[in-house]
Scaffold this motif. Structure first.
Motif, short mmCIF file in Angstrom:
data_model
loop_
_atom_site.label_atom_id
_atom_site.label_comp_id
_atom_site.label_asym_id
_atom_site.label_seq_id
_atom_site.Cartn_x
_atom_site.Cartn_y
_atom_site.Cartn_z
N PHE A 35 0.83 -1.20 0.00
CA PHE A 35 0.00 0.00 0.00
C PHE A 35 0.87 1.26 0.00
O PHE A 35 0.61 2.22 -0.73
CB PHE A 35 -0.90 -0.04 1.23
CG PHE A 35 -1.83 1.13 1.37
CD1 PHE A 35 -3.06 1.13 0.74
CD2 PHE A 35 -1.50 2.22 2.16
CE1 PHE A 35 -3.94 2.21 0.87
CE2 PHE A 35 -2.36 3.29 2.30
CZ PHE A 35 -3.58 3.29 1.66
N LEU A 75 -7.84 -8.17 3.40
CA LEU A 75 -6.78 -7.19 3.18
C LEU A 75 -6.05 -7.46 1.88
O LEU A 75 -5.70 -6.52 1.15
CB LEU A 75 -5.81 -7.21 4.36
CG LEU A 75 -4.73 -6.13 4.36
CD1 LEU A 75 -5.34 -4.74 4.23
CD2 LEU A 75 -3.87 -6.22 5.61
N ALA A 82 -8.24 -6.20 -0.78
CA ALA A 82 -8.24 -4.73 -0.82
C ALA A 82 -7.01 -4.22 -1.56
O ALA A 82 -7.09 -3.24 -2.31
CB ALA A 82 -8.28 -4.17 0.60
N ASN A 83 -5.87 -4.87 -1.36
CA ASN A 83 -4.66 -4.46 -2.08
C ASN A 83 -4.77 -4.77 -3.57
O ASN A 83 -4.31 -3.99 -4.41
CB ASN A 83 -3.43 -5.13 -1.48
CG ASN A 83 -2.71 -4.24 -0.48
OD1 ASN A 83 -2.88 -3.03 -0.49
ND2 ASN A 83 -1.91 -4.84 0.37
N LEU A 143 -6.79 -2.09 -5.05
CA LEU A 143 -6.01 -0.87 -5.18
C LEU A 143 -5.04 -0.95 -6.35
O LEU A 143 -4.91 0.00 -7.13
CB LEU A 143 -5.24 -0.61 -3.89
CG LEU A 143 -4.29 0.59 -3.90
CD1 LEU A 143 -5.07 1.89 -4.08
CD2 LEU A 143 -3.45 0.64 -2.63
N LEU A 173 -9.34 4.45 -0.80
CA LEU A 173 -8.37 4.48 0.30
C LEU A 173 -9.08 4.45 1.65
O LEU A 173 -8.60 3.81 2.59
CB LEU A 173 -7.50 5.74 0.20
CG LEU A 173 -6.61 5.84 -1.04
CD1 LEU A 173 -5.75 7.11 -0.97
CD2 LEU A 173 -5.73 4.62 -1.21
N ARG A 221 -11.90 2.97 2.28
CA ARG A 221 -12.29 1.56 2.49
C ARG A 221 -11.09 0.72 2.85
O ARG A 221 -11.19 -0.20 3.67
CB ARG A 221 -12.96 1.00 1.23
CG ARG A 221 -14.29 1.62 0.90
CD ARG A 221 -15.10 0.73 -0.04
NE ARG A 221 -14.36 0.30 -1.22
CZ ARG A 221 -14.28 1.00 -2.34
NH1 ARG A 221 -14.88 2.19 -2.43
NH2 ARG A 221 -13.61 0.54 -3.38
N TRP A 222 -9.93 1.01 2.26
CA TRP A 222 -8.73 0.23 2.55
C TRP A 222 -8.33 0.38 4.01
O TRP A 222 -8.02 -0.60 4.68
CB TRP A 222 -7.58 0.68 1.65
CG TRP A 222 -6.38 -0.23 1.74
CD1 TRP A 222 -6.07 -1.26 0.90
CD2 TRP A 222 -5.36 -0.21 2.75
NE1 TRP A 222 -4.92 -1.89 1.32
CE2 TRP A 222 -4.46 -1.26 2.45
CE3 TRP A 222 -5.11 0.58 3.85
CZ2 TRP A 222 -3.33 -1.53 3.23
CZ3 TRP A 222 -4.00 0.31 4.64
CH2 TRP A 222 -3.12 -0.73 4.33
N TYR A 223 -8.34 1.60 4.51
CA TYR A 223 -7.99 1.83 5.91
C TYR A 223 -8.95 1.07 6.84
O TYR A 223 -8.52 0.48 7.84
CB TYR A 223 -8.03 3.32 6.24
CG TYR A 223 -6.82 4.09 5.79
CD1 TYR A 223 -5.57 3.85 6.33
CD2 TYR A 223 -6.93 5.06 4.79
CE1 TYR A 223 -4.45 4.56 5.91
CE2 TYR A 223 -5.81 5.78 4.37
CZ TYR A 223 -4.59 5.52 4.94
OH TYR A 223 -3.48 6.22 4.52
N THR A 253 -10.67 -1.61 6.09
CA THR A 253 -10.39 -3.05 5.94
C THR A 253 -9.16 -3.45 6.74
O THR A 253 -9.13 -4.50 7.38
CB THR A 253 -10.18 -3.41 4.46
OG1 THR A 253 -11.37 -3.10 3.72
CG2 THR A 253 -9.86 -4.89 4.29
N ASN A 254 -8.14 -2.60 6.71
CA ASN A 254 -6.92 -2.89 7.45
C ASN A 254 -7.20 -2.98 8.95
O ASN A 254 -6.74 -3.90 9.63
CB ASN A 254 -5.88 -1.81 7.17
CG ASN A 254 -4.50 -2.18 7.66
OD1 ASN A 254 -4.01 -3.28 7.38
ND2 ASN A 254 -3.86 -1.29 8.39
#
Length: 344
Positions: A184, A236, A239-240, A243, A316, A318-320, A322-323
């Protein structure tokens, strides 16, 4: 929206183990039991830190918690050296832990694993950017190798005294998360550089950056493929992948529009320059047609860029989330003391 750096710090720090205020023990079992109790003491402070992250606490609170943790680790090391005499002066376990603790403290203080400095890093030359990427990846690898080394020493110490000390010998959730965060980070540093370059009309620089993003994206897809079976929870990793594919799609859409924008801009500048040099009269309708053409191409490019930036911001976000959820769902907040050994 919490920074990757703080999440990554949690990944690093949760892996550490601790011991404090030891004494002369009558047997190895008593020593090991106290070792486990003191691990729980440190674990509780780390849980406080992880809760602050998961609950999206303010950055200043997280930083204060971070500082309390490394100060505790420093105090623990002092206490260990002063009070822990091991089992019959066997201090192998103590010394192994102190070594690991010192490594953790160093990483905390010098922020060598900081993973939110996109703007600062993106302003560097590519040689420095990729040097930084390699350094961070190397530090992750070395740190987790040290943790596994400590786990091995802990196991051997237990075997020496016929005590089964719980330990692990493979990639755990923290290391996995660290490498996912690094993917990321790399993409965001290069993307930040690209966004800055797109503000200027230097096609060669933009193309160069796009090529680097494409290369890192392809490399990252290979890594996510290697990670896909590491955990049942693939959120995760997914999600990557989302991205990475977004970055590739962004490049495919923006680059042709950017090239056309630059071409039309340069053509328009030539028309104006010719007029100024020769004082040649240009029909108003012809000039206006060129202006409209230029504005249309320019607006098409910048509208596409804005649309992508809005979508990226949501991605981003959503990524945070998910993390954070991945950490929350996959970290076992069990009582480490009860898990430390099989002894009663």
């Amino acid at each position: 929206m919490k920074s990757v750096y703080y999440k990554f710090c949690f990944i690093v720090f949760f892996c550490i183990y601790s011991n404090a205020n030891a004494q002369n023990y009558r047997n190895a079992k008593a020593y090991i039991n106290d070792f486990g109790k003191n691990e729980l003491f440190v674990k509780e402070s780390l849980m406080e830190y992880s809760t602050a992250i998961i609950d999206a606490s303010p950055d200043d609170r997280i930083q204060n918690t971070l500082e309390r943790i490394y100060l505790k680790l420093e105090d623990i090391n002092v206490n260990l050296m002063k009070n822990d005499h091991g089992v019959n002066n066997d201090v192998v376990l103590r010394d192994a832990f102190i070594k690991l603790n010192n490594k953790t403290i160093t990483l905390l203080k010098n922020k060598s694993l900081k993973l939110n400095d996109y703007n600062a890093q993106s302003g560097l030359d590519y040689s420095e950017i990729f040097k930084n990427f390699s350094y961070k990846e190397s530090e992750i690898s070395k740190y987790y190798a040290e943790i596994l080394g400590y786990e091995s020493i802990k196991k051997e110490f237990g075997l020496k005294y016929n005590i089964n000390i719980r330990n692990y010998s493979k990639r755990n959730v923290f290391e996995y998360n660290a490498y996912q965060n690094l993917i990321f980070y790399k993409l965001n540093v290069l993307d930040d550089k690209l966004v800055q370059l797109l503000k200027y009309r230097k096609a060669d620089d933009v193309i160069e950056c796009v090529n680097f993003i494409t290369s890192v994206s392809q490399e990252s897809l290979i890594k996510t493929d290697l990670f896909k079976d590491d955990f049942t929870d693939t959120s995760l990793n997914d999600a990557n992948i989302e991205l990475i594919n977004f970055m590739l799609s962004q490049n495919e859409k923006l680059l042709p529009l950017y090239k056309e924008y630059i071409t039309v801009y340069e053509d328009f500048q030539k028309i104006k320059a010719k007029f100024l040099e020769t004082n040649e009269v240009i029909k108003v309708e012809d000039y206006n047609a060129e202006v409209r053409r230029y504005n249309l191409v320019k607006n098409t490019f910048f509208d596409a860029l804005l649309e992508i930036q809005v979508k990226k911001k949501e991605l981003l976000k959503r990524w945070y989330f998910t993390n954070s959820q991945f950490l929350k769902n996959n970290i076992e907040f069990e009582n480490l003391y009860e898990k430390f050994t099989n002894v009663d």
